[in-house]
Design a protein around this motif. Structure first.
Motif, PDB file in Angstrom:
ATOM      1  N   TYR A 233       0.958  -0.835  -0.295  1.00 50.79           N
ATOM      2  CA  TYR A 233      -0.277  -0.214   0.095  1.00 50.79           C
ATOM      3  C   TYR A 233       0.794   1.041  -0.364  1.00 50.79           C
ATOM      4  CZ  TYR A 233      -4.015  -3.014   0.624  1.00 50.79           C
ATOM      5  OH  TYR A 233      -4.444  -4.554   1.069  1.00 50.79           O
ATOM      6  N   PRO A 234       0.801   2.318  -0.873  1.00 52.90           N
ATOM      7  CA  PRO A 234       1.027   3.867  -0.217  1.00 52.90           C
ATOM      8  C   PRO A 234       1.228   4.234   1.406  1.00 52.90           C
ATOM      9  CG  PRO A 234      -0.920   3.976  -2.012  1.00 52.90           C
ATOM     10  CD  PRO A 234      -0.744   2.900  -0.799  1.00 52.90           C
ATOM     11  N   LYS A 235       2.771   3.939   1.035  1.00 48.00           N
ATOM     12  CA  LYS A 235       3.409   4.586   2.685  1.00 48.00           C
ATOM     13  C   LYS A 235       3.142   5.685   2.663  1.00 48.00           C
ATOM     14  CE  LYS A 235       7.431   6.182   4.402  1.00 48.00           C
ATOM     15  NZ  LYS A 235       9.538   7.067   4.422  1.00 48.00           N
ATOM     16  N   PRO A 236       1.986   6.045   4.304  1.00 48.35           N
ATOM     17  CA  PRO A 236       1.180   6.831   5.319  1.00 48.35           C
ATOM     18  C   PRO A 236       2.008   7.992   5.289  1.00 48.35           C
ATOM     19  CG  PRO A 236       2.086   5.040   6.863  1.00 48.35           C
ATOM     20  CD  PRO A 236       2.960   4.342   4.812  1.00 48.35           C
ATOM     21  N   GLU A 237       1.298   8.633   6.061  1.00 44.26           N
ATOM     22  CA  GLU A 237       2.411  10.141   5.559  1.00 44.26           C
ATOM     23  C   GLU A 237       2.662  10.404   7.266  1.00 44.26           C
ATOM     24  OE1 GLU A 237       0.991  14.640   4.933  1.00 44.26           O
ATOM     25  OE2 GLU A 237       0.009  13.254   4.421  1.00 44.26           O
ATOM     26  N   GLU A 238       1.610   9.571   8.044  1.00 43.60           N
ATOM     27  CA  GLU A 238       1.641   9.480   8.674  1.00 43.60           C
ATOM     28  C   GLU A 238       1.340   8.555  10.113  1.00 43.60           C
ATOM     29  OE1 GLU A 238       1.464  12.343  13.319  1.00 43.60           O
ATOM     30  OE2 GLU A 238       0.525  12.932  11.392  1.00 43.60           O
ATOM     31  N   ILE A 239       2.111   7.883  10.935  1.00 43.43           N
ATOM     32  CA  ILE A 239       1.531   6.671  11.931  1.00 43.43           C
ATOM     33  C   ILE A 239       1.458   7.303  13.047  1.00 43.43           C
ATOM     34  CG2 ILE A 239       2.203   4.624  12.713  1.00 43.43           C
ATOM     35  CD1 ILE A 239       3.591   3.984   9.938  1.00 43.43           C
ATOM     36  N   ARG A 240       0.490   7.427  13.659  1.00 50.02           N
ATOM     37  CA  ARG A 240       0.126   8.063  15.102  1.00 50.02           C
ATOM     38  C   ARG A 240      -0.163   7.574  16.874  1.00 50.02           C
ATOM     39  NH1 ARG A 240      -3.052  13.849  15.167  1.00 50.02           N
ATOM     40  NH2 ARG A 240      -1.286  14.168  14.080  1.00 50.02           N
ATOM     41  N   PRO A 241       0.483   6.759  17.204  1.00 50.97           N
ATOM     42  CA  PRO A 241       0.047   5.643  18.440  1.00 50.97           C
ATOM     43  C   PRO A 241       0.349   6.856  19.483  1.00 50.97           C
ATOM     44  CG  PRO A 241       2.530   6.216  18.129  1.00 50.97           C
ATOM     45  CD  PRO A 241       2.100   7.457  17.618  1.00 50.97           C
ATOM     46  N   LEU A 242      -1.429   6.549  19.796  1.00 50.45           N
ATOM     47  CA  LEU A 242      -2.605   7.157  21.411  1.00 50.45           C
ATOM     48  C   LEU A 242      -2.542   5.901  22.409  1.00 50.45           C
ATOM     49  CD1 LEU A 242      -4.990   9.095  19.541  1.00 50.45           C
ATOM     50  CD2 LEU A 242      -2.762  10.039  19.942  1.00 50.45           C
ATOM     51  N   ALA A 243      -2.552   6.325  23.792  1.00 54.71           N
ATOM     52  CA  ALA A 243      -2.578   5.941  24.860  1.00 54.71           C
ATOM     53  C   ALA A 243      -3.969   6.345  25.934  1.00 54.71           C
ATOM     54  CB  ALA A 243      -1.131   5.046  25.382  1.00 54.71           C
ATOM     55  N   TYR A 244      -4.907   4.967  26.548  1.00 53.02           N
ATOM     56  CA  TYR A 244      -5.954   5.951  27.772  1.00 53.02           C
ATOM     57  C   TYR A 244      -5.674   4.878  28.007  1.00 53.02           C
ATOM     58  CZ  TYR A 244      -6.482   8.387  22.809  1.00 53.02           C
ATOM     59  OH  TYR A 244      -7.106   9.376  21.687  1.00 53.02           O
ATOM     60  N   ALA A 245      -5.966   4.994  29.960  1.00 55.57           N
ATOM     61  CA  ALA A 245      -5.786   4.469  31.277  1.00 55.57           C
ATOM     62  C   ALA A 245      -6.611   4.323  31.340  1.00 55.57           C
ATOM     63  CB  ALA A 245      -4.754   5.093  31.799  1.00 55.57           C
ATOM     64  N   PHE A 246      -7.172   3.286  31.557  1.00 56.80           N
ATOM     65  CA  PHE A 246      -8.729   2.612  32.339  1.00 56.80           C
ATOM     66  C   PHE A 246      -7.908   1.833  33.987  1.00 56.80           C
ATOM     67  CE2 PHE A 246      -9.419   3.159  28.369  1.00 56.80           C
ATOM     68  CZ  PHE A 246     -10.715   3.523  27.788  1.00 56.80           C
ATOM     69  N   PRO A 247      -9.656   1.811  34.209  1.00 56.13           N
ATOM     70  CA  PRO A 247      -8.788   0.922  35.936  1.00 56.13           C
ATOM     71  C   PRO A 247      -8.683  -0.548  36.012  1.00 56.13           C
ATOM     72  CG  PRO A 247     -10.754   2.035  36.148  1.00 56.13           C
ATOM     73  CD  PRO A 247     -10.629   2.225  34.690  1.00 56.13           C
ATOM     74  N   SER A 248      -9.402  -1.009  34.544  1.00 58.42           N
ATOM     75  CA  SER A 248      -9.126  -2.440  34.490  1.00 58.42           C
ATOM     76  C   SER A 248     -10.255  -2.536  33.055  1.00 58.42           C
ATOM     77  CB  SER A 248     -10.260  -3.170  35.167  1.00 58.42           C
ATOM     78  OG  SER A 248     -11.516  -3.437  34.885  1.00 58.42           O
ATOM     79  N   LEU A 249      -9.646  -3.743  32.427  1.00 52.51           N
ATOM     80  CA  LEU A 249      -9.636  -3.999  30.572  1.00 52.51           C
ATOM     81  C   LEU A 249     -11.091  -4.144  30.943  1.00 52.51           C
ATOM     82  CD1 LEU A 249      -7.275  -6.254  29.040  1.00 52.51           C
ATOM     83  CD2 LEU A 249      -7.640  -4.147  28.542  1.00 52.51           C
ATOM     84  N   ASP A 250     -12.045  -4.849  31.982  1.00 54.78           N
ATOM     85  CA  ASP A 250     -13.432  -4.564  31.937  1.00 54.78           C
ATOM     86  C   ASP A 250     -14.576  -2.629  31.914  1.00 54.78           C
ATOM     87  OD1 ASP A 250     -13.223  -7.308  32.271  1.00 54.78           O
ATOM     88  OD2 ASP A 250     -14.447  -7.195  34.655  1.00 54.78           O
ATOM     89  N   ASP A 251     -13.156  -2.354  32.427  1.00 57.61           N
ATOM     90  CA  ASP A 251     -13.708  -0.936  32.481  1.00 57.61           C
ATOM     91  C   ASP A 251     -13.595  -0.528  30.746  1.00 57.61           C
ATOM     92  OD1 ASP A 251     -14.507  -0.821  35.354  1.00 57.61           O
ATOM     93  OD2 ASP A 251     -12.758  -0.545  35.396  1.00 57.61           O
ATOM     94  N   ALA A 252     -12.609  -1.597  30.071  1.00 63.14           N
ATOM     95  CA  ALA A 252     -12.435  -0.240  28.909  1.00 63.14           C
ATOM     96  C   ALA A 252     -13.330  -1.353  27.799  1.00 63.14           C
ATOM     97  CB  ALA A 252     -10.810  -1.043  28.269  1.00 63.14           C
ATOM     98  N   VAL A 253     -13.566  -2.063  27.999  1.00 68.29           N
ATOM     99  CA  VAL A 253     -14.487  -2.661  27.214  1.00 68.29           C
ATOM    100  C   VAL A 253     -15.942  -1.420  26.520  1.00 68.29           C
ATOM    101  CG1 VAL A 253     -16.371  -4.580  26.731  1.00 68.29           C
ATOM    102  CG2 VAL A 253     -14.368  -4.964  28.269  1.00 68.29           C
TER     103      VAL A 253
END
Length: 526
Positions: free
Chosen positions: A224-244
């Motif tokens: 595929y064409p090379k992407p102009e940008e790859i941007r990672p983001l992270a978000y915190a939760f009390p538990s994975l259950d809360d992240a569902v």
């Protein structure tokens, strides 16, 4: 037997040269396992060390090796980078192990057709880098891309980075060159015309066959064409259950994330044991967007709003960047013990909470330290990767491997509920999930994994390899090192019984695993 092996060695040396044939105890011992922790007890059932290791450089040499098999009658076992999780590239009866890592060239990157032709022993990381250098993008690759080879992961199947937006490696396959058991070389598709997954393309049949149908020597992959940008983001939760709920919101975004990774607090605790700079243990979602900058920016705004609405807190950009940069180094905790075992499976997104609850219940019942990661496969499916430390050098029976068997059964809603271990049942709703991988030990799962379709697997194997020359005794049966009737194969109905018994014993023993706590000074701050 010794004379036959000596003769075979001379024939192999004549074909490849002495530098690419090994038969010494040390060389063959190294190939007697892959990333998985192979218990010592397995050596009583299987001859996991090959008789010979060969390293071909061309397809013609592979054809020659297949032709020689008719003389020496030793099974051929293909191997890539040895990053498999269940012993798929580990011999069960010795034989000739074909290491493809000398066939590691990128033969062509075609910008006009957005394709690349690579040899089977090329790593996914090398292929990714070559595509980027040509201004193109190989969007899907495995978590062990540094060592995993093109042919190895195609044979193993599974999902990897980029699956949420681009699908699996099967969706990248345009053509494969495969050497069959009779020495013929077949092309499964076409380099320039996309035959897709229709009956005109045999590639999907080879994908996930774990090296039992033929020896993959080359692959043509879609770019595929090379992407102009790859941007990672992270978000915190009390538990994975809360992240569902947040995960459901991400799956419904109009701008599809390139990759969404689930990180349990236990995984960060494992990382913290060996990396001081690892984030403090908490549940996280790592969300990655790629493409034009304006599209990536729009994706970040949508993700921020969705996470905030579902109780997620945005983590510093540096932390997200570090997590993404270390995505190919997920298991440094292996250095604490002498082995690490990873389970793989997929569940519907709607069943994720139940899957997490059952996994933790099983962990508590077996008194184990289990960390967990996962990823969003598509809008409806999540892949889970619980893993634990083990000592494969121990002569004692591998009691912790009972977790693998039980967890896979939980995904498939097999057997009694988890309450049989706990004396109660915390979650009884079916998961409708599916484990991934079979390898050396787990063929007894195939009937439950594939239903009535598994009845056709032996016929497909016989059509491609009627004499059982290539990686024989796997997928639909479990062959042992013995040649005597009654001992040469393990009945699928009883194959899992020893692991289940050992798992039950592990649940009874009052001792709790302490790999990580012991390494960090019983949990004290360092």
């Amino acid at each position: 037997m010794a004379n036959r092996l000596d003769y075979t060695y001379r024939r192999l040396v004549n074909a490849l040269g002495p530098g690419r044939v090994a038969r010494g105890a040390f060389e063959t011992f190294v190939y007697g396992h892959d990333f998985a922790a192979i218990p010592k007890a397995a050596e009583f059932q299987f001859k996991v060390a090959p008789d010979f290791v060969v390293l071909p450089r061309t397809t013609e040499e592979v054809v020659r090796l297949v032709g020689m098999q008719a003389e020496n009658l030793l099974p051929l076992v293909p191997r890539g980078g040895g990053t498999g999780l269940y012993g798929g590239s580990v011999p069960n009866r010795g034989g000739v192990l074909v290491d493809f890592r000398k066939m590691n060239r990128v033969l062509k990157v075609d910008a006009a057709t957005r394709t690349m032709v690579v040899e089977a022993g090329c790593t996914w990381q090398d292929a990714y880098d070559r595509a980027l250098a040509a201004g193109l993008f190989l969007p899907v690759y495995p978590q062990f891309a540094l060592g995993s080879t093109i042919g190895g992961w195609i044979n193993s199947g599974g999902v990897g980075f980029g699956a949420n937006k681009y699908g699996t490696a099967r969706d990248l396959l345009l053509n494969l060159e495969v050497v069959l058991a009779d020495g013929r070389t077949v092309l499964t598709g076409a380099d320039r015309v996309d035959l897709g997954t229709s009956h005109l393309n045999l590639g999907p049949l080879v994908w996930g066959s774990e090296g039992t149908l033929g020896l993959v020597t080359k692959a043509t992959l879609r770019l595929y064409p090379k992407p102009e940008e790859i941007r990672p983001l992270a978000y915190a939760f009390p538990s994975l259950d809360d992240a569902v709920p947040a995960l459901r919101a991400l799956a419904a975004l109009p701008v599809a994330p390139y990759h969404v990774m689930l990180i349990d607090a236990s995984h960060l605790q494992f990382l913290k044991a060996v990396r001081y700079e690892a984030p403090e243990p908490t549940a996280m979602l790592l969300v990655v967007f790629e493409g034009p900058k304006d599209e990536v920016g729009e994706g970040e705004k949508l993700a921020d709003a969705a996470m905030k609405a579902n109780g997620g807190g945005k983590v510093a950009a540096e932390t997200a960047k570090r997590l993404w940069e270390n995505r190919l180094y997920q298991y440094p905790t292996r250095r604490i013990a002498n082995g690490l075992v990873i389970c793989e499976g997929v569940v519907p997104l709607g069943k994720l909470k139940d899957a997490l609850a059952k996994t933790r219940s099983l962990q508590r019942a077996m008194k184990m330290e289990v960390a967990l990661t996962g990823q969003l496969v598509d809008a409806n499916t999540v892949a889970l990767y619980p893993y634990f430390l083990d000592d494969e050098t121990s002569p004692l029976p591998p009691m912790r491997l009972g977790f693998v068997i039980k967890w896979r059964e939980l995904l498939m809603d097999q057997g009694s509920p988890i309450g049989e271990m706990l004396g109660r049942s915390e979650v009884e709703r079916p998961l409708q999930g599916h484990p991934m991988g079979v390898g050396l030990f787990l063929a007894f799962n195939v009937p439950a994994m594939h239903g009535n379709a598994h009845r056709f697997f032996p016929a497909i194997k016989d059509a491609f390899d009627p004499n059982g020359r290539i990686n024989f005794g796997k997928m639909h049966q479990i062959r042992t090192r013995f040649g005597f009737p009654g001992l040469r194969r393990i009945p699928l109905m009883i194959a899992a019984l020893p692991f289940k018994v050992l798992g039950a014993v592990k649940a009874i023993i009052p001792k709790q695993d302490r790999f990580v706590r012991k390494y960090t000074g019983e949990g004290r701050a360092r």
